[in-house]
Design a protein around this motif. Structure first.
Motif, PDB file in Angstrom:
ATOM      1  N   TYR A   3       0.871  -1.181   0.000  1.00  0.00           N
ATOM      2  CA  TYR A   3       0.000   0.000   0.000  1.00  0.00           C
ATOM      3  C   TYR A   3       0.898   1.217   0.000  1.00  0.00           C
ATOM      4  O   TYR A   3       1.870   1.281   0.751  1.00  0.00           O
ATOM      5  CB  TYR A   3      -0.898  -0.004   1.236  1.00  0.00           C
ATOM      6  CG  TYR A   3      -1.592   1.323   1.468  1.00  0.00           C
ATOM      7  CD1 TYR A   3      -2.671   1.705   0.668  1.00  0.00           C
ATOM      8  CD2 TYR A   3      -1.170   2.184   2.477  1.00  0.00           C
ATOM      9  CE1 TYR A   3      -3.293   2.917   0.866  1.00  0.00           C
ATOM     10  CE2 TYR A   3      -1.801   3.399   2.685  1.00  0.00           C
ATOM     11  CZ  TYR A   3      -2.864   3.770   1.883  1.00  0.00           C
ATOM     12  OH  TYR A   3      -3.479   4.971   2.069  1.00  0.00           O
ATOM     13  N   TYR A  21      -2.603   0.681  -4.395  1.00  0.00           N
ATOM     14  CA  TYR A  21      -2.458  -0.684  -3.881  1.00  0.00           C
ATOM     15  C   TYR A  21      -1.739  -1.496  -4.948  1.00  0.00           C
ATOM     16  O   TYR A  21      -2.163  -1.515  -6.110  1.00  0.00           O
ATOM     17  CB  TYR A  21      -3.825  -1.303  -3.595  1.00  0.00           C
ATOM     18  CG  TYR A  21      -4.597  -0.544  -2.549  1.00  0.00           C
ATOM     19  CD1 TYR A  21      -4.449  -0.851  -1.194  1.00  0.00           C
ATOM     20  CD2 TYR A  21      -5.452   0.498  -2.909  1.00  0.00           C
ATOM     21  CE1 TYR A  21      -5.147  -0.147  -0.229  1.00  0.00           C
ATOM     22  CE2 TYR A  21      -6.148   1.215  -1.950  1.00  0.00           C
ATOM     23  CZ  TYR A  21      -6.000   0.890  -0.613  1.00  0.00           C
ATOM     24  OH  TYR A  21      -6.679   1.591   0.347  1.00  0.00           O
ATOM     25  N   PHE A  29      -1.364   3.246   8.921  1.00  0.00           N
ATOM     26  CA  PHE A  29      -2.364   2.869   7.929  1.00  0.00           C
ATOM     27  C   PHE A  29      -3.660   3.638   8.157  1.00  0.00           C
ATOM     28  O   PHE A  29      -4.224   4.228   7.241  1.00  0.00           O
ATOM     29  CB  PHE A  29      -2.660   1.362   8.013  1.00  0.00           C
ATOM     30  CG  PHE A  29      -1.999   0.588   6.925  1.00  0.00           C
ATOM     31  CD1 PHE A  29      -2.533   0.597   5.643  1.00  0.00           C
ATOM     32  CD2 PHE A  29      -0.854  -0.150   7.169  1.00  0.00           C
ATOM     33  CE1 PHE A  29      -1.926  -0.123   4.635  1.00  0.00           C
ATOM     34  CE2 PHE A  29      -0.245  -0.867   6.162  1.00  0.00           C
ATOM     35  CZ  PHE A  29      -0.771  -0.860   4.887  1.00  0.00           C
ATOM     36  N   GLY A  31      -5.011   5.867  -7.298  1.00  0.00           N
ATOM     37  CA  GLY A  31      -5.890   7.033  -7.201  1.00  0.00           C
ATOM     38  C   GLY A  31      -5.089   8.327  -7.316  1.00  0.00           C
ATOM     39  O   GLY A  31      -3.994   8.428  -6.784  1.00  0.00           O
ATOM     40  N   SER A  32      -5.649   9.325  -8.024  1.00  0.00           N
ATOM     41  CA  SER A  32      -4.936  10.585  -8.219  1.00  0.00           C
ATOM     42  C   SER A  32      -5.896  11.752  -8.087  1.00  0.00           C
ATOM     43  O   SER A  32      -7.031  11.694  -8.563  1.00  0.00           O
ATOM     44  CB  SER A  32      -4.309  10.593  -9.616  1.00  0.00           C
ATOM     45  OG  SER A  32      -4.114  11.913 -10.063  1.00  0.00           O
ATOM     46  N   VAL A  69       1.103   5.633  -0.310  1.00  0.00           N
ATOM     47  CA  VAL A  69       0.400   6.906  -0.336  1.00  0.00           C
ATOM     48  C   VAL A  69       1.461   7.998  -0.420  1.00  0.00           C
ATOM     49  O   VAL A  69       2.534   7.884   0.175  1.00  0.00           O
ATOM     50  CB  VAL A  69      -0.504   7.068   0.903  1.00  0.00           C
ATOM     51  CG1 VAL A  69       0.279   6.921   2.186  1.00  0.00           C
ATOM     52  CG2 VAL A  69      -1.258   8.378   0.881  1.00  0.00           C
ATOM     53  N   CYS A  84      -3.566   7.234   7.411  1.00  0.00           N
ATOM     54  CA  CYS A  84      -3.595   7.530   5.992  1.00  0.00           C
ATOM     55  C   CYS A  84      -4.972   7.325   5.392  1.00  0.00           C
ATOM     56  O   CYS A  84      -5.274   7.838   4.332  1.00  0.00           O
ATOM     57  CB  CYS A  84      -2.602   6.657   5.248  1.00  0.00           C
ATOM     58  SG  CYS A  84      -0.929   6.932   5.812  1.00  0.00           S
ATOM     59  N   VAL A  88      -6.726  10.510   1.708  1.00  0.00           N
ATOM     60  CA  VAL A  88      -5.629  11.369   1.286  1.00  0.00           C
ATOM     61  C   VAL A  88      -5.933  12.108  -0.005  1.00  0.00           C
ATOM     62  O   VAL A  88      -5.315  13.107  -0.307  1.00  0.00           O
ATOM     63  CB  VAL A  88      -4.342  10.555   1.066  1.00  0.00           C
ATOM     64  CG1 VAL A  88      -3.750  10.146   2.388  1.00  0.00           C
ATOM     65  CG2 VAL A  88      -4.599   9.353   0.197  1.00  0.00           C
ATOM     66  N   LEU A  89      -6.896  11.604  -0.754  1.00  0.00           N
ATOM     67  CA  LEU A  89      -7.162  12.243  -2.051  1.00  0.00           C
ATOM     68  C   LEU A  89      -8.153  13.392  -1.924  1.00  0.00           C
ATOM     69  O   LEU A  89      -8.491  14.045  -2.898  1.00  0.00           O
ATOM     70  CB  LEU A  89      -7.705  11.215  -3.046  1.00  0.00           C
ATOM     71  CG  LEU A  89      -6.798  10.027  -3.329  1.00  0.00           C
ATOM     72  CD1 LEU A  89      -7.370   9.187  -4.453  1.00  0.00           C
ATOM     73  CD2 LEU A  89      -5.402  10.480  -3.694  1.00  0.00           C
ATOM     74  N   ALA A 122      -2.062  14.638  -4.363  1.00  0.00           N
ATOM     75  CA  ALA A 122      -1.830  13.377  -3.661  1.00  0.00           C
ATOM     76  C   ALA A 122      -2.130  12.179  -4.550  1.00  0.00           C
ATOM     77  O   ALA A 122      -2.920  12.268  -5.481  1.00  0.00           O
ATOM     78  CB  ALA A 122      -2.689  13.299  -2.403  1.00  0.00           C
ATOM     79  N   ARG A 123      -1.480  11.071  -4.214  1.00  0.00           N
ATOM     80  CA  ARG A 123      -1.708   9.800  -4.903  1.00  0.00           C
ATOM     81  C   ARG A 123      -1.820   8.711  -3.855  1.00  0.00           C
ATOM     82  O   ARG A 123      -1.232   8.788  -2.784  1.00  0.00           O
ATOM     83  CB  ARG A 123      -0.521   9.450  -5.803  1.00  0.00           C
ATOM     84  CG  ARG A 123      -0.442  10.233  -7.071  1.00  0.00           C
ATOM     85  CD  ARG A 123       0.537   9.546  -8.015  1.00  0.00           C
ATOM     86  NE  ARG A 123       0.531  10.198  -9.311  1.00  0.00           N
ATOM     87  CZ  ARG A 123       1.454  11.082  -9.683  1.00  0.00           C
ATOM     88  NH1 ARG A 123       2.435  11.404  -8.877  1.00  0.00           N
ATOM     89  NH2 ARG A 123       1.383  11.635 -10.868  1.00  0.00           N
ATOM     90  N   GLU A 124      -2.534   7.672  -4.214  1.00  0.00           N
ATOM     91  CA  GLU A 124      -2.701   6.555  -3.315  1.00  0.00           C
ATOM     92  C   GLU A 124      -2.759   5.306  -4.187  1.00  0.00           C
ATOM     93  O   GLU A 124      -3.338   5.340  -5.279  1.00  0.00           O
ATOM     94  CB  GLU A 124      -4.039   6.740  -2.567  1.00  0.00           C
ATOM     95  CG  GLU A 124      -4.243   5.878  -1.373  1.00  0.00           C
ATOM     96  CD  GLU A 124      -5.579   6.195  -0.681  1.00  0.00           C
ATOM     97  OE1 GLU A 124      -6.361   7.000  -1.213  1.00  0.00           O
ATOM     98  OE2 GLU A 124      -5.829   5.618   0.382  1.00  0.00           O
ATOM     99  N   ILE A 181      -8.458  16.494  -1.553  1.00  0.00           N
ATOM    100  CA  ILE A 181      -7.688  17.737  -1.583  1.00  0.00           C
ATOM    101  C   ILE A 181      -8.383  18.724  -2.503  1.00  0.00           C
ATOM    102  O   ILE A 181      -8.727  18.380  -3.637  1.00  0.00           O
ATOM    103  CB  ILE A 181      -6.266  17.462  -2.094  1.00  0.00           C
ATOM    104  CG1 ILE A 181      -5.446  16.774  -1.008  1.00  0.00           C
ATOM    105  CG2 ILE A 181      -5.585  18.740  -2.543  1.00  0.00           C
ATOM    106  CD1 ILE A 181      -4.074  16.388  -1.476  1.00  0.00           C
TER     107      ILE A 181
END
Lengths: 1117, 544
Positions: free
Chosen positions: A626, A673, B17, A695-696, A628, B20, B24-25, A669-671, B27
């Motif tokens: 994972y 898996y 975890f 995700g972006s 982030v 977070c 987080v997205l 931000a980016r996330e 924004i």
């Protein structure tokens, strides 16, 4: 405090400080003779180290418990001696690399103890494939630790072993050999050179693997190749070295020599992702190119380029344009090893445009004026004055380019690193200093780098890595912009200096380039401070072997400050009405200051689980991760004019009249898996699958997540039975195939809703207005396209087919790849389908398509002729064609359609010649000027009327492919060694591209000489200055082919008897050169890797690549 | 012991975890304002109006919006009033361009239509903006005026254009709109400007000086009507402005343009500058002052214009033998507006007499060959003699006057003369201007034709270098004659000084510059790339 940590903190690394060891070409003796009575173990260690070169690593705590040793041996192997020393001791040892590590005794060690009594003396000789003896081959008995011996300079060895024992032969760079003893007292062993590339460990996305196990297209550059070139900028090491990577060096300005890097595409907007020590970096510079210039080349252990999507799928939305992974060096077990590297070179422009002299220039200007229906400015008498240089200050003959480039600059790059450590803690610490002088006194670049990489073993289950780095760079540029831009088109008639020594006026009413580069003109200083901290905690539980987990935390803070302090420089011209004889034309007033500040914060957190399992002939490894990451930045720019205290570049000493301020803030931000599973059977069949769910924040909620899978297969054909007849030629052959999907989010950011920005002072000030006498800031619409909330990732599917082959016992290694990348859902605006009256661009939609196709070939060959001579050769070839499939223009007329063309095209008219006389013009059927050619004169260009309608319109324009960016790139080189002398070369080149000069640049000798006039009817270029010829056309096309001797290095290892006297381990010295020679089809003196390809051609106003010649030294102690 | 570390580490990992997981997205974009917020805040909307004003075009910056031509060159360079010693206007002069290469294509494809769309959006949203209704009405009037200004500007260059009054949303071929007829275009402007005039105040507080007034809306309306030949309407509109009693002629002609007198009673609307180098300014002085003062001698008055200045004493043109004109002392006794407009040999400028004779400093000292005049004159009108051109951060702050009262008077005179004939009000309007200039009044008893000639002459002299000449000559349909070098060559003055006697000899000759103006050049072509778009409904202008 937990005990293990305490132990680490209290840890004292004891390094045996003894006489420096005798180093010889024969290496350390493997036979030990020793006589000690009741000596401390430490003293015995010292003695062994003296004879063998092996270091001992232990803690004071451990050694306190040691028993005294009595020993008397003659010519025994290291293993035997150690066996005697450790008899009855409360601890045991292992040999790692060149160090002997003391470890606590555990139960399972007994399996390797005691040493079996050897009952047979086996002798033998080890040779290489061509029959030359190999020395320093380690020979040991399988299952018996500490049994190793080494071959001597004749390749001979002797070892005591049981009948039926298996002997292992290992030597760095050679394939290991295992021989079963069957009553043979004499062995003849042949070892084959290992294909260096296949043996390497390769860093890949979120992990590492052996090159031999790869199933996707991955290329590497190792530390040695990286430091071969005397450059301070890491981006420079790619050109010609990696198939599939296109590198163009476009500027020679000190501190700005970043190569444009592209992976498997010629589309210059598709910049690869940079990953440093496992952490993807956010691209923060304006041209969307990776920031490699902050990394010192000497701290890099390896660079890996992931080229196909199966390899980059784990980077999901950022993987579409390839990934460049930079890995820094880490600590090595043993006593501290210091290494100093230094390069000192002199630098000067490799190629320069030649300009015409003042007499030619005056004639040119006269022609220009007459051709434009104006009166010629220079009479015959004045022309005569100019030709004979009668009034050198009124009508000068200034060579502006030469004045700017007439000095050689000094470039040095130095670093000192130290590596070492114990079992508990290993370290790599580097400090480096680069000092690069530019072409002008006011251009230079300095960089300080500090990198500290620690590996800490907290306990048997916990390991930590801590990387800390700090970088500082300072770049100085002339305050008034790029003087070369002005000089390249400047009139030579203008004097740089007046008779009284003052600066002359600037050509064409602008600045005087020579005054611009003087230190009196102020400065433009960019200071960059950049700190990173990376901590990784790895947990390897004992209860489930093969399982490991880690958490990685990365933070980065960067500060950029640019101060542009502009001091007006008075420029004078002779004046008949001035009392001093000179009139000031510019340069009055006070200095001004622009102060820009950007600070950016970035974090990345990764949490991963790894599992490795081996059973039977199968191996399996799996990864779940994972991640982030986020970044935010703030930028402010302030400008004040009229600084009242000259020499003090401080903002508040300036006037608020004319002050401008601007500021921006961004966050992102980016996330994701990530998962990956790798399986191999018998090292014969390989399979790998991976994915990333990503995700972006660039897109609207609901469109933010994308899924990117990749898979690959490998088959080692050479391990199959049917292949065995071929193994005398082909040692190894692996066929690979892969397919993967990745994305690209770095375009069209935040275009899913209407935004209004604020125009205050600064760059957007003209958007606001003045009411009364006061400036009113305003909002303005920031969108250039209709918002579209449905947009999401661009996608990229790639298929790759390749093979790796190893022929003639390592004499030739071949890697071949062929691929096709299909990009779809690319974000494009179909603006050109809408009328201008619509008032805003069409919405950005996921409709664009593009195809990159290419093939890559990498060859390398290692040859050793005898103990003294060896030759390594390498060559690579890249062909890549990027084709637009859908740019949303397919419904438009042909001249506006980009589908089917490359991404680097020139759109213009096709020139079919030059009119030689009025008769030709009268009979020309094409109305070129809309006036039935009434304004066309001999010397003008004849354009092709493609659609045959009798007039010249945009419909007659065509697309010309491969403009400014060649589709074929290649590189080759060799390293020739004789004893301690080595010669290394690297060439790179390109084929198949075109460029052209701006035809308005008539003060370049090449264009001036080749422009049409009645006396030069066969000229390449049309007559001077006529506006009819300013249409974009292919008349000036020049092939952009070149071959460049990029690096040349002659190295010499100082004899050991000298270094022994100096009490250091080894010294290498080099004579080196870069960009020494360039052969090119580009005439007129311009560098073939030219930037500034505008719609009408290159302007030439840039600082070309630098030629460096100098010396280097590498000292290890 | 070891278990403790495992637990601690797992805990730490879990904490990270979960930390977070707080999306987080989530924004929001920074440093911008979204649509909803803007239109719900009247103060922000008011601030936004400034953006529409920034699209007014200043002749001090470019001949037309987006022109890739040296800043500070005026549209006059395309007329017989002025020239440039360079090739920037070659295509305009010789007319050698097609719809693919037309130099005015950038006006069509530039920001004009973008701002028409933004104005359409503004007018769609303004009524719903919460706050002071009166202020909303005023803003509506301002934006209506500005949208009409954008349209009028396009119509001047391209003729009739599509009329789009609401922001379009469909992105298919229905986005293409055909041209309206010229009459429909004029009717649209008339109704928009009339509505704007009704919504707008006559004056503003000093801090809002420069905003659109009722007078400005009427002044543009008057110009629109004059252009369309709607003489009666034009005269009535001019009369309305005159009866506002808000404007009057400034006593001195040159003082109208003085940088120290920007908010004078004659100005109806100007493009505003405050001369702050980081805000709004122009580089007119740098580009137009003589090169010996380190200017760049951009716009150069021609002998053609100089010859059109009458003799002050007689009020007669120099071609009239009774005028008192001496060709060997040509600058003496001329209309005072000549000295206020043109820098001629012997004129005092920045503290010294101009040396425009062969070998004189103003014909020799320059930083580049092209900055020296090829007509024998430099431009004086609008210049700021106090500016220090050697200071690179010094900028000019003149306002570019879009409408001034003198033009309204001349518009009135022309319209009334065409509609009714040379009645007393026509004389009064023209004579007011002549008297302010220090010239004798017009002789009485002029025929309608003679009065027309007199008004045309008066416009050329009074409004010289204010961009009017270019549009007037086209409006009068005289461009094929006046803008062609075959029928009206550009003339220059050469003055030779005999160094021993001190006598100057004046010679007039034709410049070699070729100018071609054909009937098709009255309107510029629509860009070729627009015409070839699938779905295009525009009909190309005649001759292209």
């Amino acid at each position: 405090m937990p005990r293990p940590i305490l132990r680490v903190m209290k840890l004292t690394i004891v390094i045996l400080t003894t006489f420096l060891l005798q180093v010889s070409a024969a290496g350390f003796a493997q036979k030990i003779s020793l006589k000690e009575n009741d000596a401390s173990l430490v003293d015995v260690f010292k003695a062994i180290r003296q004879q063998t070169g092996y270091d001992f690593v232990y803690t004071t705590k451990q050694i306190q418990k040691a028993k005294k040793v009595s020993i008397d041996v003659q010519n025994l192997s290291l293993g035997e001696v150690l066996q005697k020393c450790f008899e009855g001791q409360p601890f045991t040892y292992t040999i790692e690399e060149k160090a002997i590590v003391i470890q606590a005794k555990t139960e399972n060690i007994t399996t390797t103890l005691p040493v079996q009594v050897a009952d047979q003396l086996v002798k033998g000789i080890v040779k290489d494939a061509v029959g030359l003896p190999l020395q320093n081959v380690t020979v040991y008995i399988e299952g018996v630790s500490n049994s190793g011996v080494a071959t001597d300079s004749h390749g001979e060895f002797a070892i005591k072993a049981d009948v039926g024992a298996r002997l292992h032969f290992t030597l760095v760079g050679y394939e290991p050999v295992v021989v079963e003893l069957k009553n043979k007292a004499t062995l003849n062993v042949t070892m084959h050179m290992l294909n260096a590339q296949l043996g390497e460990v390769v860093v890949v996305g979120y992990g590492q693997t052996k090159k031999a196990d790869l199933t996707s297209a991955v290329s590497t550059i190792n530390a040695e190749q990286i430091t071969e070139m005397p450059t301070t900028n890491l981006s420079q090491v790619f050109a010609g070295r990696i198939p599939g990577v296109l590198a163009r060096n476009t500027s020679g300005i000190a501190g700005s020599e970043n190569s444009t890097l592209l992976v498997r595409t010629t589309n210059q907007t598709e910049a690869p992702l940079l990953v440093v020590d496992g952490v993807p970096r956010f691209s923060i510079n304006s041209n969307n190119q990776v920031n490699l210039n902050t990394i010192d080349p000497s701290e890099v252990e390896s660079i890996t380029v992931l080229k196909d999507n199966a390899a980059t799928a784990v980077y999901g939305s950022q993987g579409a344009n390839g990934v460049i992974i930079v890995t820094t060096k880490r600590g090595k077990l043993g006593k501290p090893q210091f290494s100093y590297n230094g390069n000192y070179t002199l630098s000067s422009p490799a190629k320069m445009v030649k300009q015409i002299d003042s007499y030619e220039y005056a004639q040119y200007l006269n022609t220009y004026y007459v051709n434009n229906g104006l009166t010629a400015p220079y009479s015959a008498a004045v022309l005569d004055t100019i030709q004979n240089n009668l009034e050198p200050y009124k009508y000068a003959n200034t060579n502006w380019v030469k004045l700017l480039t007439n000095r050689q600059s000094f470039v040095s790059n130095q670093n000192l690193d130290v590596t070492g450590g114990s079992d508990a803690i290993k370290y790599y610490i580097l400090g480096s200093y680069a000092d690069e002088g530019g072409m002008y006194a006011t251009n230079n670049y300095k960089r300080y780098t500090f990198q500290n990489n620690l590996d800490i073993k907290l306990s048997d289950q916990f390991k930590a890595q801590v990387n800390l780095s700090y970088r500082n760079s300072v770049q100085n540029l002339p305050s008034g912009g790029d003087p070369m831009n002005i000089a390249i088109n400047a009139s030579p008639l203008v004097p740089a200096y007046n008779a009284n020594g003052s600066y002359g006026i600037g050509p064409n009413g602008g600045a005087n380039p020579v005054a611009m580069i003087s230190s009196a003109a102020g400065f433009n200083t960019t200071t960059y401070n950049y700190g990173t901290a990376n901590g990784r905690l790895t947990y390897t539980p004992t209860f489930l072997p093969g399982l490991s987990a880690y958490a990685n935390f990365y933070v980065e803070k960067s500060f950029m400050r640019e101060k542009i302090y502009t001091v007006p420089i008075p420029l004078y011209t002779p004046s008949s009405i001035s009392s001093t004889g000179y009139a000031e034309v510019s340069g009055s007033g006070n200095p001004s200051l622009e102060d820009e500040y950007i600070d950016a914060n970035t974090y990345t957190e990764d949490f991963a689980l790894n599992y490795d399992k081996h059973w039977g002939k199968s191996s399996l490894s799996a990864l779940v991760l994972y991640t982030v990451a986020g970044t935010s930045s703030n930028a402010n720019t302030d400008t004040r004019l009229n600084l009242v205290a000259p020499g003090l570049p401080i903002l508040n000493l300036g006037s608020t009249t004319g002050e401008s301020t601007s500021g921006t803030a961004t966050q992102f931000a980016r996330e994701g898996y990530v998962g990956r599973i790798t399986y191999d059977f018998d090292k014969r069949f390989y399979a790998e699958g991976s994915f990333r769910d990503d995700g972006s924040t660039y897109f609207a909620p609901g469109e933010r997540w994308g899924f990117f899978p990749g898979g690959s297969l490998g088959w080692v054909v050479s391990k199959e039975g049917f292949f065995q007849s071929l193994t005398s030629v082909v040692d190894a052959l692996k066929i690979r195939g892969s397919i993967g999907l990745t994305g690209d989010d770095n375009i069209g950011a935040n275009t899913y809703y209407y935004t209004y920005k604020i125009a205050n002072t600064g760059v957007q000030n003209s958007q606001g207005y003045v009411f009364g006498t006061t400036y009113t800031p305003t909002f303005y619409l920031a969108n250039s396209t209709l918002p579209n909330a449905d947009i999401t990732w661009a996608k990229n599917r790639e298929e790759n087919l390749g093979f790796d082959a190893d022929l003639w016992h390592g004499r030739l290694g071949v890697i071949f790849d062929i691929y096709q990348k299909d990009r779809y859902d690319m974000l494009i605006s179909q603006t050109s389908n809408l009328p201008t009256t619509f008032g805003i661009g069409g919405p950005i939609e996921n409709v664009g398509k593009q195809r990159d196709r290419g093939l890559e070939l990498d060859l390398n060959s290692q040859n050793r002729f005898d103990n003294n001579w060896s030759l390594a050769l390498n060559a690579n070839f890249t062909w890549v064609q990027t084709t637009v499939i859908n740019a949303g223009t397919s419904g438009l007329p042909a001249y506006e359609r980009s589908e089917g063309y490359s991404t680097n095209t020139f759109v213009g008219y096709h020139a079919v010649g030059i009119f030689q006389n009025q008769q030709q013009i009268n009979s020309w059927p094409v109305n070129q000027d809309g006036q039935n050619n009434a304004t066309i004169k001999p010397g003008d260009i004849k354009f092709a009327d493609l659609n045959g309608d009798g007039k010249l319109t945009s419909a007659d324009e065509e697309h010309f492919n491969n403009y400014g960016f060649p589709p074929v790139n290649f590189g080759f080189g060799f390293t020739l060694k004789y004893k301690s002398v080595s010669l290394t070369t690297a060439f790179n080149g390109a084929l198949g591209g075109y460029i052209q000069y701006l035809t308005s640049a008539y003060n370049w000798q090449y264009i001036y000489d080749n422009s049409w006039s009645p006396s030069n009817p066969n000229a390449k270029y049309p007559r001077i200055g006529a506006s009819n010829n300013s249409l974009p056309s292919d008349i000036g096309f020049i092939k952009d082919n070149f071959l460049r001797l990029r690096d040349l290095r002659l190295g010499y290892d100082l004899p050991t008897r000298w270094t022994n006297t100096l009490k250091i381990k080894s010294v290498k010295i080099f004579a080196e050169a870069s960009n020494l020679v360039t052969w090119t089809s580009v005439l007129g003196g311009i560098d073939p890797e030219t930037p500034n390809q505008g719609t009408l051609g290159t302007s030439g106003g840039f600082t070309p690549n630098q030629k460096n010649i100098g010396l280097g030294v590498n000292v290890n102690f | 012991m070891k278990n403790r570390y495992i637990i601690i580490s797992l805990l730490a990992i879990t904490v990270f975890f979960s930390a977070c997981k707080k999306d987080v997205l989530d924004i929001a974009p920074t440093s911008s304002v979204n649509d909803v917020l803007l239109w719900s805040n009247q103060a922000m909307v008011l601030t936004y109006t400034a953006n529409f004003y920034s699209q007014l075009n200043s002749g001090f910056t470019a001949p037309f919006l987006g022109a890739p031509i040296y800043t500070g060159n005026l549209l006059s360079d395309l007329t017989d009033d002025a020239t440039v010693n360079g090739s920037v206007y070659s295509a305009f002069w010789n007319g050698a361009y097609s719809s693919s290469t037309s130099p005015v294509n950038v006006l069509w494809t530039g920001t004009r239509w973008q701002y028409i769309r933004r104005a359409n959006t503004f007018l769609q949203k303004i009524d719903a903006v919460p706050g002071d209704t009166a202020l909303n009405h005023r803003m509506k009037g301002e934006i209506k005026f500005l949208r009409a200004y954008y349209y009028f500007d396009l119509m001047n260059y391209f003729g009739a254009v599509p009329l789009i009054t609401v922001p379009q949303t469909a992105v298919d071929t229905t986005a293409f709109v055909a041209q309206s007829t010229p009459a429909q275009c004029t009717d649209f402007l008339v109704s928009e400007l009339t509505a704007a005039a009704n919504l707008l105040p006559t004056t503003y507080a000093a801090s809002d000086w420069g905003r659109i007034t009722k007078g400005a809306a009427l002044a543009m309306l008057c110009r629109v009507q004059l252009n369309a030949g709607r003489w009666t309407d034009a005269a009535a509109t001019a009369k309305k402005i005159m009866s506002l009693n808000a404007y009057s002629l400034v006593s001195s002609y040159s003082n109208v343009f003085a940088v120290t007198n920007k908010m004078n009673s004659e100005v109806i609307l100007s493009v505003q500058n405050n001369g702050n180098a980081s805000q709004l300014y122009n580089l007119f002085d740098l580009y137009n002052q003589p090169p010996a003062f380190t200017g760049r001698g951009g716009t150069l008055p021609t002998q053609n214009l100089v010859d059109d200045y009458e003799m002050q004493a007689t009020g007669l043109p120099i071609t009239n033998a009774a005028s008192g004109y001496n060709p060997q002392n040509p600058y003496a006794g001329r209309d005072p507006r000549f000295a206020a407009t043109v820098l001629y040999d012997g004129a005092t400028f920045r503290g010294r007499a101009m040396q425009l004779y062969t070998g004189g400093v103003d014909l020799t000292q320059s930083i580049a060959a092209g900055f020296i005049t090829n007509t024998g004159y430099y431009l004086r009108k609008f210049t700021d003699e106090t500016i220090d051109l050697t200071n690179t951060s010094a900028v000019s702050s003149q306002n570019w006057i879009l409408f001034r009262y003198a033009e309204v008077l001349l518009n009135y005179a022309e319209a009334q003369n065409e509609a009714v004939g040379p009645d007393a009000t026509v004389y009064a309007a023209v004579n007011a201007i002549r008297q302010r200039a220090g010239m004798p009044v017009l002789p009485t008893g002029l025929s309608q034709t003679d009065m027309r000639t007199a008004i045309h002459h008066e416009r050329r002299i009074e409004l010289a270098f204010e961009d009017e000449r270019y549009w007037d000559v086209k409006r009068w349909q005289q461009a094929t004659t006046l803008f062609s070098s075959a029928t009206n060559p550009i003339k220059s003055m050469t003055i030779t000084l005999n160094p021993t006697t001190g006598v100057k000899t004046y010679t007039i000759s034709n410049l070699p510059t070729v100018r071609i103006f054909l009937a098709k050049h009255y309107l510029f072509p629509f860009p070729y790339s627009e015409m070839t778009k699938p779905g295009n409904k525009l009909v190309q202008n005649p001759g292209w």
